[in-house]
Design an enzyme around this catalytic site. Structure first.
Site, PDB file in Angstrom:
ATOM      1  N   GLU A   4     -30.626   7.361  -9.523  1.00  0.00           N
ATOM      2  CA  GLU A   4     -29.723   7.005 -11.103  1.00  0.00           C
ATOM      3  C   GLU A   4     -29.741   8.219 -11.947  1.00  0.00           C
ATOM      4  O   GLU A   4     -30.468   8.790 -11.880  1.00  0.00           O
ATOM      5  CB  GLU A   4     -31.331   6.092 -11.434  1.00  0.00           C
ATOM      6  CG  GLU A   4     -30.918   4.815 -12.539  1.00  0.00           C
ATOM      7  CD  GLU A   4     -32.455   4.148 -12.954  1.00  0.00           C
ATOM      8  OE1 GLU A   4     -33.145   3.790 -11.744  1.00  0.00           O
ATOM      9  OE2 GLU A   4     -32.568   4.665 -13.761  1.00  0.00           O
ATOM     10  N   ARG A  37     -38.345   0.375  -9.187  1.00  0.00           N
ATOM     11  CA  ARG A  37     -38.115   1.915  -9.476  1.00  0.00           C
ATOM     12  C   ARG A  37     -36.625   2.419  -7.864  1.00  0.00           C
ATOM     13  O   ARG A  37     -37.509   1.592  -6.244  1.00  0.00           O
ATOM     14  CB  ARG A  37     -38.628   2.532  -9.356  1.00  0.00           C
ATOM     15  CG  ARG A  37     -39.417   2.968 -10.066  1.00  0.00           C
ATOM     16  CD  ARG A  37     -38.884   3.842 -11.258  1.00  0.00           C
ATOM     17  NE  ARG A  37     -39.087   3.919 -12.795  1.00  0.00           N
ATOM     18  CZ  ARG A  37     -39.743   3.238 -14.076  1.00  0.00           C
ATOM     19  NH1 ARG A  37     -39.280   2.178 -13.618  1.00  0.00           N
ATOM     20  NH2 ARG A  37     -40.016   3.912 -14.572  1.00  0.00           N
ATOM     21  N   HIS A  84     -30.340  -0.361 -14.855  1.00  0.00           N
ATOM     22  CA  HIS A  84     -31.741  -0.135 -15.699  1.00  0.00           C
ATOM     23  C   HIS A  84     -32.464  -0.823 -16.583  1.00  0.00           C
ATOM     24  O   HIS A  84     -32.648  -0.285 -17.798  1.00  0.00           O
ATOM     25  CB  HIS A  84     -33.230   1.719 -15.859  1.00  0.00           C
ATOM     26  CG  HIS A  84     -33.510   1.789 -15.371  1.00  0.00           C
ATOM     27  ND1 HIS A  84     -34.522   2.895 -14.651  1.00  0.00           N
ATOM     28  CD2 HIS A  84     -34.621   0.977 -16.228  1.00  0.00           C
ATOM     29  CE1 HIS A  84     -35.370   2.688 -14.589  1.00  0.00           C
ATOM     30  NE2 HIS A  84     -35.858   1.859 -15.085  1.00  0.00           N
TER      31      HIS A  84
END
Ligand code: 8YV
Length: 325
Positions: free
Chosen positions: A269, A240, A287
């Site tokens: 993000e 993450r 991602h």
């Protein structure tokens, strides 16, 4: 008997959609096309009994807006940092996730990013596409060797272990840091040694982050930690974004504190520091850790299964707050 009402904020394979349509009053927003904002989402979930969610945040305002009717939130992901799990638990809402099914896909991408940044694969690819490949001079694109180097894995859960299994045949020496040590049998099988975080940072050539994002792991890697890393080392984050303080990472790269990085996730993000895109020693992916056909379809099927099982018999596989069952 009236059917339970489900809102799915997810792409759904046709067969899953048809099955859910038969069992539930189903409303679907295809997350493949767009992600609904907080307010749009709140408007769509009013009165629902279950949510299948891929992407957006399930927070207190949303939980309050459907408290009383909402029984289960089924996340199409293994990480549940997009969901206020404590608030769900306090409101007796079950939260489920999709472990295991994506382990191999994420470990594959982790190994791929390690190889990409070590052997400068995207840089070479750019060179060919831009017509800058004009022969093969001997010093062209020398990268880093893997054999005999230390791979430090932060987070030795299922995915960390799957990465270690892939890394062993490359001759990498596995060290790891995680809050809890894994069993001795696993350490032996992976020839993996637990180190404290500072030691892991200062000894590793490659550091791969694969731990969950929690209040304890937010900014686990910032200025002080980057300063401990070797100047010839690479940081790879497939977990993450907020685990790494992105502005500190950019400064570390600019000041050559580390040799490079590969990122699949970003602190804010989908935004990311555009300076990263101008650096040849940086590999960037969107991602996509679990983005294989098997993993992504399997995740959606599992998320649907979690919710179907709950409404069938009140038991749920993959509950992250099973204490309220
Ligand atoms: C997904 C993930 O990309 O499972 C996770 O925790 O990060 C990924 O597999 C994403 O969260 C899909 O919803």
């Amino acid at each position: 008997m009236t059917k339970p009402q489900i809102f799915a904020h997810s792409w759904l394979p046709e067969d899953v959609r048809e099955r859910l349509d038969q069992k539930f009053l189903l409303d679907v927003h295809n997350s493949f096309e767009s992600i609904l904002s907080g307010e749009e989402l709140i408007a769509r979930v009013k009165g629902v009994n279950g949510i299948i969610v891929q992407g957006p945040i399930i927070d207190l305002p949303l939980i309050n807006s459907c408290s009383g009717t909402l029984k289960i939130v089924s996340n199409v992901a293994v990480g549940v940092d997009n969901i206020s799990v404590d608030e769900c638990t306090a409101n007796k809402i079950i939260v489920t996730n999709t472990p295991d099914i994506l382990t191999d896909a994420v470990a594959d991408l982790s190994m791929g990013l390690l190889l990409s940044v070590a052997r400068r694969i995207p840089e070479g690819e750019r060179m060919v596409r831009q017509d800058k490949f004009q022969g093969n001079p001997f010093p062209l694109l020398w990268g880093s060797d893997l054999k005999g180097e230390v791979l430090g894995i932060i987070g030795m859960g299922r995915i960390g272990q799957a990465l270690a299994k892939r890394a062993l045949p490359f001759g990498l020496d596995i060290k790891y840091y995680s809050r809890n040590r894994v069993g001795e049998n696993i350490e032996n099988e992976l020839r993996a040694e637990w180190l404290n975080l500072n030691e892991l940072l200062s000894r590793s050539k490659f550091i791969v982050i694969l731990c969950p994002l929690t209040s304890e792991t937010k900014h686990l890697i910032a200025k002080d930690e980057l300063e401990l890393m070797r100047s010839d080392s690479f940081l790879i984050n497939v977990a993450r974004g907020p685990i790494v303080k992105e502005s500190d990472l950019v400064s570390a790269l600019k000041n050559k504190l580390i040799a490079g990085c590969a990122l699949d996730v970003y602190e804010f993000e989908p935004k990311y520091d555009k300076d990263l895109a101008g650096m040849d020693n940086v590999v960037l992916t969107p991602h996509a850790g679990s983005a294989s056909v098997g993993a992504r379809t399997g995740m959606v099927k599992l998320a649907a299964h979690n919710i179907e099982t709950y409404f069938k018999n009140g038991k749920v596989p993959n509950a992250v707050n099973p204490e309220i069952l």
